[in-house]
Design a protein around this motif. Structure first.
Motif, PDB file in Angstrom:
ATOM      1  N   THR A   1       0.752  -0.909   0.104  1.00 27.35           N
ATOM      2  CA  THR A   1      -0.181   0.176   0.252  1.00 27.35           C
ATOM      3  C   THR A   1       0.835   1.138  -0.071  1.00 27.35           C
ATOM      4  O   THR A   1       1.082   2.042  -0.832  1.00 27.35           O
ATOM      5  CB  THR A   1      -0.661  -0.024   1.301  1.00 27.35           C
ATOM      6  OG1 THR A   1      -1.535  -1.201   0.947  1.00 27.35           O
ATOM      7  CG2 THR A   1      -1.944   1.478   0.841  1.00 27.35           C
ATOM      8  N   LEU A   2       2.069   1.219   0.602  1.00 23.57           N
ATOM      9  CA  LEU A   2       2.956   2.653   0.971  1.00 23.57           C
ATOM     10  C   LEU A   2       3.876   2.460  -0.358  1.00 23.57           C
ATOM     11  O   LEU A   2       4.013   3.618  -0.621  1.00 23.57           O
ATOM     12  CB  LEU A   2       3.564   1.876   1.837  1.00 23.57           C
ATOM     13  CG  LEU A   2       3.599   2.428   3.339  1.00 23.57           C
ATOM     14  CD1 LEU A   2       4.187   1.917   4.293  1.00 23.57           C
ATOM     15  CD2 LEU A   2       2.111   3.798   3.510  1.00 23.57           C
ATOM     16  N   ARG A   3       3.828   1.262  -1.252  1.00 23.54           N
ATOM     17  CA  ARG A   3       4.860   1.371  -1.854  1.00 23.54           C
ATOM     18  C   ARG A   3       3.476   1.957  -3.434  1.00 23.54           C
ATOM     19  O   ARG A   3       3.598   3.023  -4.106  1.00 23.54           O
ATOM     20  CB  ARG A   3       4.714   0.280  -2.872  1.00 23.54           C
ATOM     21  CG  ARG A   3       4.961  -0.322  -4.315  1.00 23.54           C
ATOM     22  CD  ARG A   3       6.739   0.689  -4.638  1.00 23.54           C
ATOM     23  NE  ARG A   3       7.022   0.447  -6.119  1.00 23.54           N
ATOM     24  CZ  ARG A   3       6.284   1.235  -6.940  1.00 23.54           C
ATOM     25  NH1 ARG A   3       5.982   2.921  -6.555  1.00 23.54           N
ATOM     26  NH2 ARG A   3       6.927   1.226  -8.022  1.00 23.54           N
ATOM     27  N   ALA A   4       2.084   1.828  -3.116  1.00 26.60           N
ATOM     28  CA  ALA A   4       1.371   2.313  -3.858  1.00 26.60           C
ATOM     29  C   ALA A   4       1.586   4.223  -3.737  1.00 26.60           C
ATOM     30  O   ALA A   4       1.452   4.675  -5.094  1.00 26.60           O
ATOM     31  CB  ALA A   4      -0.056   2.056  -4.121  1.00 26.60           C
ATOM     32  N   ALA A   5       1.494   4.407  -2.664  1.00 23.76           N
ATOM     33  CA  ALA A   5       1.366   5.991  -2.851  1.00 23.76           C
ATOM     34  C   ALA A   5       2.712   6.387  -2.402  1.00 23.76           C
ATOM     35  O   ALA A   5       2.446   7.581  -3.365  1.00 23.76           O
ATOM     36  CB  ALA A   5       1.100   6.308  -0.609  1.00 23.76           C
ATOM     37  N   LEU A   6       4.041   6.184  -2.345  1.00 25.35           N
ATOM     38  CA  LEU A   6       5.263   6.542  -2.769  1.00 25.35           C
ATOM     39  C   LEU A   6       5.262   6.860  -4.551  1.00 25.35           C
ATOM     40  O   LEU A   6       5.327   7.891  -5.025  1.00 25.35           O
ATOM     41  CB  LEU A   6       6.278   5.879  -2.593  1.00 25.35           C
ATOM     42  CG  LEU A   6       6.728   5.641  -1.043  1.00 25.35           C
ATOM     43  CD1 LEU A   6       7.897   4.303  -0.704  1.00 25.35           C
ATOM     44  CD2 LEU A   6       6.909   7.190  -0.678  1.00 25.35           C
ATOM     45  N   ALA A   7       4.847   5.512  -5.382  1.00 27.47           N
ATOM     46  CA  ALA A   7       4.717   6.107  -6.692  1.00 27.47           C
ATOM     47  C   ALA A   7       3.514   6.929  -7.197  1.00 27.47           C
ATOM     48  O   ALA A   7       3.856   7.885  -8.348  1.00 27.47           O
ATOM     49  CB  ALA A   7       3.751   4.906  -7.355  1.00 27.47           C
ATOM     50  N   GLN A   8       2.819   7.771  -6.410  1.00 22.22           N
ATOM     51  CA  GLN A   8       2.016   8.867  -6.326  1.00 22.22           C
ATOM     52  C   GLN A   8       3.220  10.336  -5.793  1.00 22.22           C
ATOM     53  O   GLN A   8       2.480  11.094  -6.676  1.00 22.22           O
ATOM     54  CB  GLN A   8       0.662   8.636  -5.621  1.00 22.22           C
ATOM     55  CG  GLN A   8       0.377   7.968  -6.216  1.00 22.22           C
ATOM     56  CD  GLN A   8      -0.339   8.071  -7.512  1.00 22.22           C
ATOM     57  OE1 GLN A   8      -0.553   8.224  -8.507  1.00 22.22           O
ATOM     58  NE2 GLN A   8      -0.494   6.355  -7.975  1.00 22.22           N
ATOM     59  N   VAL A   9       3.859  10.215  -5.693  1.00 19.76           N
ATOM     60  CA  VAL A   9       4.737  11.481  -5.111  1.00 19.76           C
ATOM     61  C   VAL A   9       5.118  11.704  -6.656  1.00 19.76           C
ATOM     62  O   VAL A   9       6.507  11.349  -7.180  1.00 19.76           O
ATOM     63  CB  VAL A   9       5.898  10.929  -3.989  1.00 19.76           C
ATOM     64  CG1 VAL A   9       6.715  12.106  -3.533  1.00 19.76           C
ATOM     65  CG2 VAL A   9       5.295  10.947  -2.848  1.00 19.76           C
ATOM     66  N   PRO A  10       5.204  13.381  -7.192  1.00 19.46           N
ATOM     67  CA  PRO A  10       5.751  13.293  -8.295  1.00 19.46           C
ATOM     68  C   PRO A  10       7.374  13.641  -8.251  1.00 19.46           C
ATOM     69  O   PRO A  10       8.083  13.771  -7.116  1.00 19.46           O
ATOM     70  CB  PRO A  10       5.282  15.562  -8.531  1.00 19.46           C
ATOM     71  CG  PRO A  10       4.011  15.420  -7.023  1.00 19.46           C
ATOM     72  CD  PRO A  10       3.862  14.329  -6.344  1.00 19.46           C
ATOM     73  N   HIS A  11       7.533  12.806  -8.926  1.00 20.66           N
ATOM     74  CA  HIS A  11       9.355  13.236  -9.385  1.00 20.66           C
ATOM     75  C   HIS A  11       9.963  14.848  -9.365  1.00 20.66           C
ATOM     76  O   HIS A  11      11.313  14.696  -8.975  1.00 20.66           O
ATOM     77  CB  HIS A  11       9.560  11.753 -10.043  1.00 20.66           C
ATOM     78  CG  HIS A  11      11.021  11.688 -10.579  1.00 20.66           C
ATOM     79  ND1 HIS A  11      12.069  11.618  -8.767  1.00 20.66           N
ATOM     80  CD2 HIS A  11      12.500  11.703 -11.051  1.00 20.66           C
ATOM     81  CE1 HIS A  11      13.277  11.244  -9.070  1.00 20.66           C
ATOM     82  NE2 HIS A  11      13.306  11.794 -10.357  1.00 20.66           N
ATOM     83  N   GLU A  12       9.795  14.505  -9.976  1.00 22.34           N
ATOM     84  CA  GLU A  12       9.761  16.905  -9.877  1.00 22.34           C
ATOM     85  C   GLU A  12      10.401  17.605  -8.604  1.00 22.34           C
ATOM     86  O   GLU A  12      10.683  18.106  -8.574  1.00 22.34           O
ATOM     87  CB  GLU A  12       8.843  17.940 -10.945  1.00 22.34           C
ATOM     88  CG  GLU A  12       8.797  16.278 -12.118  1.00 22.34           C
ATOM     89  CD  GLU A  12       8.122  15.751 -12.291  1.00 22.34           C
ATOM     90  OE1 GLU A  12       7.083  15.361 -11.439  1.00 22.34           O
ATOM     91  OE2 GLU A  12       7.616  15.659 -13.658  1.00 22.34           O
ATOM     92  N   LEU A  13       9.262  17.528  -8.050  1.00 21.15           N
ATOM     93  CA  LEU A  13       8.720  17.968  -6.488  1.00 21.15           C
ATOM     94  C   LEU A  13      10.458  17.442  -5.825  1.00 21.15           C
ATOM     95  O   LEU A  13      11.264  17.797  -5.060  1.00 21.15           O
ATOM     96  CB  LEU A  13       8.348  17.899  -5.727  1.00 21.15           C
ATOM     97  CG  LEU A  13       6.593  18.254  -6.189  1.00 21.15           C
ATOM     98  CD1 LEU A  13       5.476  17.809  -5.291  1.00 21.15           C
ATOM     99  CD2 LEU A  13       6.494  19.663  -6.528  1.00 21.15           C
ATOM    100  N   GLU A  14      10.980  16.052  -5.608  1.00 19.95           N
ATOM    101  CA  GLU A  14      12.198  15.103  -5.240  1.00 19.95           C
ATOM    102  C   GLU A  14      13.022  16.080  -5.682  1.00 19.95           C
ATOM    103  O   GLU A  14      13.435  16.452  -5.025  1.00 19.95           O
ATOM    104  CB  GLU A  14      11.879  14.132  -4.874  1.00 19.95           C
ATOM    105  CG  GLU A  14      10.759  13.411  -4.663  1.00 19.95           C
ATOM    106  CD  GLU A  14      10.601  11.954  -4.369  1.00 19.95           C
ATOM    107  OE1 GLU A  14      10.232  11.227  -3.439  1.00 19.95           O
ATOM    108  OE2 GLU A  14      11.080  11.400  -5.279  1.00 19.95           O
ATOM    109  N   GLU A  15      13.649  16.148  -6.686  1.00 17.27           N
ATOM    110  CA  GLU A  15      14.123  16.799  -7.944  1.00 17.27           C
ATOM    111  C   GLU A  15      14.603  18.369  -7.599  1.00 17.27           C
ATOM    112  O   GLU A  15      16.182  18.246  -7.322  1.00 17.27           O
ATOM    113  CB  GLU A  15      14.236  15.762  -9.354  1.00 17.27           C
ATOM    114  CG  GLU A  15      14.192  15.282  -9.560  1.00 17.27           C
ATOM    115  CD  GLU A  15      14.484  15.194 -10.909  1.00 17.27           C
ATOM    116  OE1 GLU A  15      14.166  16.212 -12.072  1.00 17.27           O
ATOM    117  OE2 GLU A  15      15.743  13.777 -11.385  1.00 17.27           O
ATOM    118  N   SER A  16      13.342  18.655  -7.702  1.00 15.65           N
ATOM    119  CA  SER A  16      13.408  19.976  -7.310  1.00 15.65           C
ATOM    120  C   SER A  16      14.249  20.619  -5.195  1.00 15.65           C
ATOM    121  O   SER A  16      15.071  21.353  -5.458  1.00 15.65           O
ATOM    122  CB  SER A  16      12.575  21.153  -7.326  1.00 15.65           C
ATOM    123  OG  SER A  16      12.066  21.499  -8.335  1.00 15.65           O
ATOM    124  N   ALA A  17      13.652  19.416  -4.739  1.00 17.84           N
ATOM    125  CA  ALA A  17      14.433  19.287  -3.342  1.00 17.84           C
ATOM    126  C   ALA A  17      15.658  19.443  -3.159  1.00 17.84           C
ATOM    127  O   ALA A  17      16.526  20.105  -2.404  1.00 17.84           O
ATOM    128  CB  ALA A  17      13.229  18.955  -2.513  1.00 17.84           C
TER     129      ALA A  17
END
Length: 305
Positions: free
Chosen positions: A187-203
Motif C-alpha cells: 500500500t505504501l509503495r503505491a502511495a510513493l508512486a504518486q509522489v511527483p518526482h519533479e518535487l523531490e528533484e527540486s528539493a
C-alpha cells in the motif's frame, strides 16, 4: 417531456441505494444480528443451564461490566493489549515504509520479485504461519536456538522462549508483524508512486538532505495513506487472537491474555458467557473509538467529503 424528465430525476437518487441495498442487508444479517445478540448477552447472566435448556437467562443489568471494570486483571489485559498493539503497529509501519521505499528505488524485476514474496506471505493462512514460527522457536529442534548457539559465548540449547512472557511476546509480535508487513509495504509503495518526482528533484537541487526531502516533500503526499495503514493495523492487531491461540497450542497462559483471548476464555473455557460478552463489547467500543479517530483524521486531511 418535462414530466418524464422529472420522473427520471426523482428515480436517479434511488438507484445508488438500490444497488448497495443487498450489501447492507448482508452486513446487517451477518454482523448486525450477532452484535445485537452479544450486547443483550452482556446485560444478562447466562449459564450452561440456560444454554442447554433454551430458557431465557436472567437480566443482570450492569453487573457484568461492574465486575470486569472492577477487576485489576482486566485492566492488566487492557494495558497489555494496548502495548502489544502499539509495538506491532510501529514495527509494521516502519518496516513497511522501509520496504516500500526499497521497492521504489530498485529495478523493475527486483521489485516484481519482492512483490511476489510479499503477496505469498500475505496469502499464507495464520495456522501455517504459526506452525512455521513454532518450529523456528521450538525448544528442542528450533532453528533459532541452533543458529544463536553458534555465536561465541551463547548457549541456547533447549531454551524455551515462552517461559518468559517478554520473550514469548517477542515471538508473537514477530508472527503478527510478518503477516501484516505485506499489506503495509504494498500500500505504501503505491502511495510513493504518486509522489511527483519533479518535487523531490527540486528539493535536492535546493540543497535539501534526504531526510528533509522525505519530511517536507514525500511525507505530506503519502500522509493520508500512511494514516490509513496505521489505523487499520491498529484495529486488526488490537483484536489479535489466532496467533496467540495457535502459538500456545490452544492453551495460552494468563500472562499471554489479550482482550480477544480473554473474552474467548471467559466465554468458552470457564463458561461465563455473559462476562465474555461484556469483555468483547468493551473491546468493540475501544475499536470504535479508534475508528472515530481515523475518520476525524481523514476529514482533517480532506480525504473524505
Amino acid at each position: 417531456m418535462s414530466a418524464d424528465r422529472g420522473r427520471q430525476q426523482r428515480r436517479r437518487p434511488l438507484l445508488p441505494y438500490l444497488l448497495i441495498a443487498p450489501t447492507v442487508l448482508a452486513l446487517v444479517l451477518v454482523l448486525g444480528y450477532p452484535l445485537v445478540d452479544m450486547v443483550m448477552l452482556s446485560f444478562q447472566d447466562m449459564t450452561r443451564e440456560q444454554l442447554f435448556s433454551g430458557a431465557a437467562p436472567p437480566w443482570a443489568g450492569l453487573d457484568q461490566f461492574t465486575k470486569i471494570l472492577g477487576d485489576g486483571f482486566f485492566w492488566t489485559v487492557v494495558g497489555r493489549t494496548v502495548l502489544f498493539t502499539a509495538v506491532t503497529v510501529v514495527l509494521t509501519v516502519a518496516l513497511g515504509l522501509f520496504t516500500a521505499r526499497l521497492m521504489h528505488r530498485v529495478s523493475p524485476w527486483v521489485r516484481a520479485v519482492i512483490s511476489g514474496v510479499l503477496v505469498t506471505v500475505w496469502a499464507m493462512p495464520a495456522m501455517v504461519a504459526a506452525s512455521i514460527f513454532r518450529w523456528l522457536f521450538d525448544t528442542d529442534y528450533g532453528v533459532t536456538n541452533w543458529v544463536l548457539s553458534k555465536l561465541p559465548g551463547v548457549d541456547m540449547t533447549h531454551h524455551n522462549w515462552f517461559i518468559d512472557p517478554w520473550q514469548g511476546f517477542s515471538v508473537i509480535v514477530a508472527v503478527v508483524v510478518w503477516g501484516s508487513l505485506p499489506f503495509a509495504a504494498i500500500t505504501l509503495r503505491a502511495a510513493l508512486a504518486q509522489v511527483p518526482h519533479e518535487l523531490e528533484e527540486s528539493a535536492v537541487l535546493d540543497g535539501a538532505r534526504p531526510f528533509q526531502v522525505f519530511r517536507h516533500v514525500t511525507l505530506p503526499v503519502i500522509r493520508p495513506v500512511l494514516l490509513m495503514v496505521t489505523t487499520l493495523n491498529a484495529i486488526w492487531n488490537f483484536g489479535v487472537f489466532n496467533q496467540i491461540w495457535l502459538m500456545r497450542g490452544g492453551q495460552p497462559e494468563r500472562e499471554y491474555y489479550l482482550l480477544g483471548v480473554y473474552s474467548f476464555i471467559e466465554s468458552f473455557a470457564v463458561n461465563r458467557y455473559s462476562t465474555g460478552a461484556a469483555i468483547a463489547l468493551v473491546t468493540v467500543v475501544l475499536l470504535l473509538a479508534g475508528s472515530v479517530v481515523y475518520l476525524r483524521q481523514m476529514l482533517r486531511t480532506g480525504e473524505l467529503d
